[in-house]
Structures are given as C-alpha cells and as structure tokens.
Design a protein around this motif. Structure first.
Motif, PDB file in Angstrom:
ATOM      1  N   GLY A 187      51.259  59.214  19.869  1.00 22.97           N
ATOM      2  CA  GLY A 187      51.115  59.005  18.431  1.00 22.97           C
ATOM      3  C   GLY A 187      49.678  59.140  17.976  1.00 22.97           C
ATOM      4  N   TYR A 188      49.502  59.192  16.657  1.00 16.87           N
ATOM      5  CA  TYR A 188      48.190  59.437  16.063  1.00 16.87           C
ATOM      6  C   TYR A 188      48.009  58.492  14.880  1.00 16.87           C
ATOM      7  CZ  TYR A 188      44.238  62.388  14.507  1.00 16.87           C
ATOM      8  OH  TYR A 188      42.999  62.866  14.171  1.00 16.87           O
ATOM      9  N   ILE A 189      46.941  57.696  14.902  1.00 13.74           N
ATOM     10  CA  ILE A 189      46.657  56.805  13.774  1.00 13.74           C
ATOM     11  C   ILE A 189      45.417  57.330  13.071  1.00 13.74           C
ATOM     12  CG2 ILE A 189      46.252  54.460  13.004  1.00 13.74           C
ATOM     13  CD1 ILE A 189      47.708  53.418  15.365  1.00 13.74           C
ATOM     14  N   ALA A 190      45.635  57.871  11.881  1.00 15.70           N
ATOM     15  CA  ALA A 190      44.577  58.539  11.127  1.00 15.70           C
ATOM     16  C   ALA A 190      43.984  57.607  10.076  1.00 15.70           C
ATOM     17  CB  ALA A 190      45.150  59.781  10.440  1.00 15.70           C
ATOM     18  N   SER A 191      42.831  57.990   9.584  1.00 16.79           N
ATOM     19  CA  SER A 191      42.236  57.320   8.431  1.00 16.79           C
ATOM     20  C   SER A 191      42.909  57.826   7.159  1.00 16.79           C
ATOM     21  CB  SER A 191      40.737  57.617   8.377  1.00 16.79           C
ATOM     22  OG  SER A 191      40.216  57.308   7.100  1.00 16.79           O
ATOM     23  N   ASN A 192      43.174  56.906   6.233  1.00 16.98           N
ATOM     24  CA  ASN A 192      43.735  57.349   4.950  1.00 16.98           C
ATOM     25  C   ASN A 192      42.642  57.787   3.971  1.00 16.98           C
ATOM     26  OD1 ASN A 192      42.655  54.905   4.127  1.00 16.98           O
ATOM     27  ND2 ASN A 192      44.621  53.907   3.772  1.00 16.98           N
ATOM     28  N   VAL A 193      41.385  57.695   4.414  1.00 15.23           N
ATOM     29  CA  VAL A 193      40.253  58.267   3.688  1.00 15.23           C
ATOM     30  C   VAL A 193      39.766  59.448   4.520  1.00 15.23           C
ATOM     31  CG1 VAL A 193      37.941  57.884   2.780  1.00 15.23           C
ATOM     32  CG2 VAL A 193      39.607  56.011   2.780  1.00 15.23           C
ATOM     33  N   ARG A 194      39.864  60.640   3.975  1.00 16.15           N
ATOM     34  CA  ARG A 194      39.582  61.837   4.763  1.00 16.15           C
ATOM     35  C   ARG A 194      38.128  62.284   4.621  1.00 16.15           C
ATOM     36  NH1 ARG A 194      42.341  61.380   8.524  1.00 16.15           N
ATOM     37  NH2 ARG A 194      41.787  63.512   9.160  1.00 16.15           N
ATOM     38  N   CYS A 257      39.012  56.532  14.877  1.00 17.02           N
ATOM     39  CA  CYS A 257      37.723  55.870  15.100  1.00 17.02           C
ATOM     40  C   CYS A 257      37.981  54.522  15.759  1.00 17.02           C
ATOM     41  CB  CYS A 257      36.940  55.700  13.793  1.00 17.02           C
ATOM     42  SG  CYS A 257      37.695  54.567  12.605  1.00 17.02           S
ATOM     43  N   ASP A 258      36.937  53.926  16.307  1.00 14.81           N
ATOM     44  CA  ASP A 258      37.074  52.643  17.000  1.00 14.81           C
ATOM     45  C   ASP A 258      37.480  51.520  16.056  1.00 14.81           C
ATOM     46  OD1 ASP A 258      36.472  53.734  19.430  1.00 14.81           O
ATOM     47  OD2 ASP A 258      34.460  52.892  19.595  1.00 14.81           O
ATOM     48  N   GLY A 283      40.266  55.152  21.305  1.00 12.48           N
ATOM     49  CA  GLY A 283      39.487  55.212  20.073  1.00 12.48           C
ATOM     50  C   GLY A 283      38.479  56.341  20.094  1.00 12.48           C
ATOM     51  N   PHE A 284      37.519  56.261  19.164  1.00 14.35           N
ATOM     52  CA  PHE A 284      36.488  57.302  19.065  1.00 14.35           C
ATOM     53  C   PHE A 284      35.236  56.687  18.450  1.00 14.35           C
ATOM     54  CE2 PHE A 284      34.174  61.023  18.119  1.00 14.35           C
ATOM     55  CZ  PHE A 284      34.825  62.168  18.569  1.00 14.35           C
ATOM     56  N   ASP A 285      34.116  56.793  19.112  1.00 14.66           N
ATOM     57  CA  ASP A 285      32.768  56.393  18.675  1.00 14.66           C
ATOM     58  C   ASP A 285      32.033  55.559  19.723  1.00 14.66           C
ATOM     59  OD1 ASP A 285      32.632  57.684  16.220  1.00 14.66           O
ATOM     60  OD2 ASP A 285      33.522  55.989  15.138  1.00 14.66           O
ATOM     61  N   ASN A 286      32.782  54.735  20.494  1.00 13.05           N
ATOM     62  CA  ASN A 286      32.185  53.823  21.480  1.00 13.05           C
ATOM     63  C   ASN A 286      31.154  52.904  20.838  1.00 13.05           C
ATOM     64  OD1 ASN A 286      31.952  52.681  24.052  1.00 13.05           O
ATOM     65  ND2 ASN A 286      30.255  54.017  24.627  1.00 13.05           N
ATOM     66  N   ILE A 287      31.570  52.197  19.793  1.00 11.31           N
ATOM     67  CA  ILE A 287      30.711  51.180  19.200  1.00 11.31           C
ATOM     68  C   ILE A 287      30.646  49.989  20.159  1.00 11.31           C
ATOM     69  CG2 ILE A 287      31.205  51.911  16.836  1.00 11.31           C
ATOM     70  CD1 ILE A 287      33.169  49.592  16.604  1.00 11.31           C
ATOM     71  N   THR A 288      29.657  49.143  19.994  1.00 11.79           N
ATOM     72  CA  THR A 288      29.454  48.038  20.927  1.00 11.79           C
ATOM     73  C   THR A 288      30.666  47.110  20.989  1.00 11.79           C
ATOM     74  OG1 THR A 288      28.304  46.837  19.154  1.00 11.79           O
ATOM     75  CG2 THR A 288      26.949  48.067  20.712  1.00 11.79           C
ATOM     76  N   GLU A 296      39.496  45.948  26.981  1.00 10.50           N
ATOM     77  CA  GLU A 296      38.383  46.796  26.573  1.00 10.50           C
ATOM     78  C   GLU A 296      38.897  48.196  26.238  1.00 10.50           C
ATOM     79  OE1 GLU A 296      35.172  46.817  29.327  1.00 10.50           O
ATOM     80  OE2 GLU A 296      34.776  44.669  29.126  1.00 10.50           O
ATOM     81  N   LEU A 297      38.282  48.783  25.218  1.00 16.55           N
ATOM     82  CA  LEU A 297      38.824  49.995  24.615  1.00 16.55           C
ATOM     83  C   LEU A 297      38.382  51.275  25.333  1.00 16.55           C
ATOM     84  CD1 LEU A 297      40.423  51.199  22.198  1.00 16.55           C
ATOM     85  CD2 LEU A 297      38.243  51.244  20.939  1.00 16.55           C
ATOM     86  N   THR A 298      39.355  52.080  25.729  1.00 13.23           N
ATOM     87  CA  THR A 298      39.085  53.454  26.153  1.00 13.23           C
ATOM     88  C   THR A 298      38.710  54.250  24.904  1.00 13.23           C
ATOM     89  OG1 THR A 298      40.611  53.366  28.020  1.00 13.23           O
ATOM     90  CG2 THR A 298      40.100  55.546  27.141  1.00 13.23           C
ATOM     91  N   THR A 299      37.632  55.018  24.984  1.00 13.21           N
ATOM     92  CA  THR A 299      37.139  55.649  23.761  1.00 13.21           C
ATOM     93  C   THR A 299      36.306  56.889  24.068  1.00 13.21           C
ATOM     94  OG1 THR A 299      35.963  55.197  21.676  1.00 13.21           O
ATOM     95  CG2 THR A 299      35.034  54.235  23.678  1.00 13.21           C
TER      96      THR A 299
END
Length: 344
Positions: A187-194, A257-258, A283-288, A296-299
């Motif tokens: 599945g894919y969870i997108a931002s509703n702000v593009r 994104c994370d 996720g995506f970004d690897n924020i702290t 812990e998040l795979t990213t």
C-alpha cells in the motif's frame, strides 16, 4: 523610526520585533504580521549588525515561504527543516558568512516579496523551495537577483541553481526492498498536499513495483495530511473504512515522508495491528524522530548535511566568482533498514 518605536506601536517587546524582522521563530503569526506591517508603513529598513568586530561582514539570507500544508510558520521546529538549517548555519560559519532569516506567509506573497527585495541586505539567498511552484520561484529570482540557490526542489527548465533530493531513487529503494522481502500486496500512504518531491517519490515507487511485476492498487492508496502536528484521526478513519468490509490491510505500506510514517505506526497500534508482524512500514527522510518511535522506523536517509553544504557553496561561488553557469544537483539517498519492516 527605531525598533523601540515599532515595539511600542505593536504593543510587543523589542525582542519580539527583532524576531519578526529576522524571520526567526518564537512569536505568533499574528504578531509577526503586525510588526512587519508597521515596519512597512514606516519605511523601516533594518540593517544587520555584528555583535562584535570578529563576526563575518558578509551574509546570506535563508528565505522561507510558509503555508498551512508543508512548510509551517514554525518551520524551524519541523524536524527535517531543523536539521537542514543546522547544517546551513555550520557551513556559513566555516565560509566566513553569517546567516539571516526571512519568512513570508504565502497569503502575502506579492506584497512581501517586494518588501524583501527593497530591503535586501545580504550578499546572496538560499531559497527553501520545498512548497514552491515554478512561476513562484521565477518571480522570486527575478526580484532578488542572480546570487540565489533553490534548496529542496528542482525544475529542470528554470535557469537557476537547484540542490534537491534524488526522490525517485529513494522511493525506488523503498519499493525494491519491500518487493525483495516478498511483499506482493503493498500500500501507499500519500500526502494530501502535493509538492514536487512527493510526485517524484510516487514515480520512483511505482517504477520499483513495475520492475517487480506489481502495480499499486487504488484501494491500497490512502491520502492524509503530511505534517507531524496533524491529527491521527483522519488516517484512522481511512483505515477503519477500508477494514469494515472484512478486508485485510496490505502486508506493507510506504509513506511519502517520515511524518506520515510515524503517524501510521501509532494509528496501526491503536487499531490493534502489529508492526511489522502484520504490516511493514517504510518512511522517507530519516528525521531524528524515526529512531525514537517504537518500532524504530525503516526509512530513506536524505543527506541533509551534503545538501546544505552544496547550497551554501553554490551561492558563495556565484557571489565571489560571478559564475553565470547554473547547476542542478540531485543528492542520492540511502536505504536505512530498522525494525518496522520484515520479510513477508
């Protein structure tokens, strides 16, 4: 008119006036707007002052256009931008430059970009382009001059310096990992702000699925607000609605994104879905904060330090060498595997 006069007219402290004029966080949007309006009406033009004779005589401006969707008024507190700014400040110091901050609310784009152009005191500008469209970037560049670098966005047709994330590569790495881990329902969870970054991530992820003979099902695609301060209730409502007919969630979810990924972890836990035993999350970004959540998040790691260094170096090169040839740089990403994913 002095800062003391503006403070008296606005009914705020002198330090609040300083924060408003420098674009730094720490005051409300209403206070900032009131101070800036008084400054504009009075013709006040602040001049950067060095605290001591040892401080750099040259400066760069970090220019941010805020909105309610991606780059918030309190952008300095958003993990991704906080890290990016930290590295920009470090690079500026190492090159003998100070860093000034200017913040504009997108609702006052035309008016405030004119004001910034009129009182511009720095030698060059690093423009945070995350939430900006080509025509907006073009107008800003025309008003502020050639010593400008756009950070965290890239439009190939614009004759400007850009330093951006290789979003296609990063999302492809995420999709490839899930496919190689045996996941077939993803599945894919997108931002509703593009924004441009998210569109590129969608492109890279779908390419990875195609290369593994998979497609992204519309029923496995969800859209939520992309910021950390957003409520989890909207995502919970989406997932509950999906689960009501007795359907099972995909065995893996990629989040654009994370911020979204962290909310997804919390929401799945509240719904009684175990991560990664039942659903893997990337996720995506690897924020702290991606290492603080449980699991812990795979990213996808974004090389924020490298991007900051390149942006500072490019604008200084334009200032000191008068280089007219423009450069577009996309910085590659790294896949970081942690405990929010497992083999299917």
């Amino acid at each position: 008119m002095k800062m003391d006069d503006i403070a008296r007219l606005a009914g705020v402290s002198k330090s609040a006036v300083s924060l408003a004029l420098s674009g730094k966080p720490g005051i409300s949007a209403e206070t900032r707007e009131r101070v800036l309006e008084i400054a504009r009406e009075s013709g006040y033009a602040p001049k950067p002052r060095a605290a001591s004779s040892e401080l750099p005589s040259r400066s760069l401006s970090f220019l941010v256009f805020t909105n309610a969707g991606i780059v918030l008024e309190e952008y300095y507190q958003q993990p991704f931008f906080r890290e990016l700014i930290h590295y920009i400040e470090d690079r500026c110091r190492s090159k003998g430059y100070s860093l000034l901050f200017s913040t504009v609310n997108m609702n006052h784009f035309d008016r405030d970009i004119r004001s910034i152009a009129e009182i511009q005191q720095s030698d060059g500008v690093i423009l945070l382009g995350t939430n900006l469209h080509p025509h907006e970037i073009t107008e800003i560049a025309e008003r502020l001059g050639p010593q400008l670098v756009v950070l965290d966005n890239c439009f190939d047709t614009l004759p400007l310096h850009f330093v951006a994330i290789n979003n296609v590569m990063g999302a492809y790495q995420a999709g490839e990992h899930l496919c190689r881990s045996g996941h077939r329902e993803i599945g894919y969870i997108a931002s509703n702000v593009r924004i441009h970054n998210f569109d590129e991530r969608r492109e890279g992820f779908e390419q990875a699925l195609r290369d593994n003979d998979l497609t992204l099902s519309p029923e496995h695609t969800f859209a939520v607000a992309p910021t950390m301060i957003s409520s989890q209730e909207d995502l919970k409502a989406h997932l509950k609605l999906y689960l009501e007919p007795g359907r099972r969630l995909p065995t893996a979810l990629f989040c654009e994104c994370d911020y979204i990924a962290i909310r997804t972890l919390k929401t799945l836990t509240e719904l009684g879905v175990r991560v990664p035993e039942q659903v893997s999350v990337v996720g995506f970004d690897n924020i702290t904060e991606s290492q603080i959540v449980s699991p812990e998040l795979t990213t996808i790691h974004v090389e924020k330090k490298r991007m900051a260094q390149l942006a500072v170096d490019l604008v200084i090169e334009s200032i000191e060498l008068g280089e007219e040839t423009h450069t577009k740089i996309r910085v590659d990403t790294r896949f970081i595997e942690r405990s929010s994913t497992k083999k299917a």
